[in-house]
Design an enzyme around this catalytic site. Sequence first.
Site, PDB file in Angstrom:
ATOM      1  N   ASP A 111     -18.586  77.541  93.556  1.00  0.00           N
ATOM      2  CA  ASP A 111     -17.644  78.650  93.383  1.00  0.00           C
ATOM      3  C   ASP A 111     -17.133  78.695  91.946  1.00  0.00           C
ATOM      4  O   ASP A 111     -15.935  78.833  91.703  1.00  0.00           O
ATOM      5  CB  ASP A 111     -16.479  78.527  94.375  1.00  0.00           C
ATOM      6  CG  ASP A 111     -15.706  79.832  94.538  1.00  0.00           C
ATOM      7  OD1 ASP A 111     -16.243  80.907  94.160  1.00  0.00           O
ATOM      8  OD2 ASP A 111     -14.568  79.784  95.023  1.00  0.00           O
ATOM      9  N   ASP A 150     -11.374  72.434  91.417  1.00  0.00           N
ATOM     10  CA  ASP A 150     -11.914  72.633  92.772  1.00  0.00           C
ATOM     11  C   ASP A 150     -13.393  72.285  92.924  1.00  0.00           C
ATOM     12  O   ASP A 150     -14.053  72.793  93.826  1.00  0.00           O
ATOM     13  CB  ASP A 150     -11.683  74.081  93.243  1.00  0.00           C
ATOM     14  CG  ASP A 150     -10.211  74.353  93.550  1.00  0.00           C
ATOM     15  OD1 ASP A 150      -9.468  73.361  93.729  1.00  0.00           O
ATOM     16  OD2 ASP A 150      -9.818  75.517  93.605  1.00  0.00           O
ATOM     17  N   ARG A 169     -11.493  82.187  87.702  1.00  0.00           N
ATOM     18  CA  ARG A 169     -10.274  81.861  88.472  1.00  0.00           C
ATOM     19  C   ARG A 169     -10.220  80.379  88.833  1.00  0.00           C
ATOM     20  O   ARG A 169      -9.153  79.867  89.154  1.00  0.00           O
ATOM     21  CB  ARG A 169     -10.200  82.713  89.749  1.00  0.00           C
ATOM     22  CG  ARG A 169     -11.340  82.472  90.719  1.00  0.00           C
ATOM     23  CD  ARG A 169     -11.267  83.295  92.003  1.00  0.00           C
ATOM     24  NE  ARG A 169     -12.525  83.108  92.737  1.00  0.00           N
ATOM     25  CZ  ARG A 169     -13.646  83.772  92.519  1.00  0.00           C
ATOM     26  NH1 ARG A 169     -13.658  84.735  91.609  1.00  0.00           N
ATOM     27  NH2 ARG A 169     -14.749  83.502  93.185  1.00  0.00           N
ATOM     28  N   ASN A 170     -11.364  79.685  88.797  1.00  0.00           N
ATOM     29  CA  ASN A 170     -11.409  78.260  89.111  1.00  0.00           C
ATOM     30  C   ASN A 170     -11.540  77.373  87.873  1.00  0.00           C
ATOM     31  O   ASN A 170     -11.927  76.210  87.971  1.00  0.00           O
ATOM     32  CB  ASN A 170     -12.553  77.963  90.083  1.00  0.00           C
ATOM     33  CG  ASN A 170     -12.239  78.491  91.471  1.00  0.00           C
ATOM     34  OD1 ASN A 170     -11.076  78.513  91.881  1.00  0.00           O
ATOM     35  ND2 ASN A 170     -13.259  78.921  92.197  1.00  0.00           N
TER      36      ASN A 170
END
Length: 322
Positions: A187, A205, A191-192
């Site tokens: 992912d 993450d 945003r991560n």
Amino acid sequence: SSEFTDVSEYELPLDTKWEFPRERLVLGDRLGEGVFGLVVKAQAFGIFKDNNSVTVAVKMLKEGSTDREMIDLIREMEMMKLIGKHRNIINLLGCCTQRGPLYVIVEFAPHGNLRDYLKSHRLVACSFTCVSEYERPTVALVPNNSGTSVAETNEQKALTPKDLISFAYQVALGMEYLASRQCIHRDLAARNVLVAEEYVLKIADFGLTRNLQQSDYYKKTTDGRWMAPEALFDGKYTSKNDVWSYGVLLWEIFTLGENPYPSVPVTDLFDHLRSGHRMKKPYYSTPEMYDIMLSCWQEDPNNRPDFNSLVQELDKILMSSV
Ligand code: ADE
């Protein structure tokens, strides 16, 4: 506090290498809701050698969480222990596993996630002259301050082309490390990625268990617009899927945080990509950087570069950029 789940019914093995006394952790504001849990800002007293307090981020479960979510948080913690430390990832600092809720203590990134960061710093030094099919995002123009990088000052300065390339390079370094540790992120998106002190980027993450069978858990985070077609439709996971997502992340960097494929419904994405469509060159991207994006979006995963060669290539580009 009753806000936080009491999981004292679980007994976790004590790992003295990582255990941190929970009395020395003072929980603060909520930073965000993770996939299944909660991230809270905290002060950790004496977590490093001296007795000073250090701002950290603490991952924990939400009230009413399931056994499955508890297992996933333990897995994430164990994964972080195994992966080890790198400057461009959010590192594990410690954990509280005894006599109370599980707290996973990780590095705090004061500037938040890269996507919001790019959107709120939409000032790019005027020296930037790139022709693109995309319109330049409507931003205030600032006097040319070429040569000054955001990393060199505390004030909000315009991002330079070199800053954007440095962002791309740092994420590639973090991903090269994760791939070398057999870790597939699944992912990877702006945003991560978190922005730490001195504009050091850190991938977050990466230790999450993303099990395709648990579709409800999975759906919450993963957006098909970042996923390689073979991962989206065949569930085939390799680091080469992350390379595709890295290409989308590059596009996010060089559009200063725009939404990818804004006009394509996610259900049409597969056909859209299969018929050879790719996103156009972002306004702030050089042709050279756009070539890298296109290489990451090769339909055949074998034709995509790996993170080692991306690091080498970006190193050269960074060294030759002004
Ligand atoms: N939000 C989620 N995790 C974070 C972290 N480690 N630092 C800052 N903000 C966050």
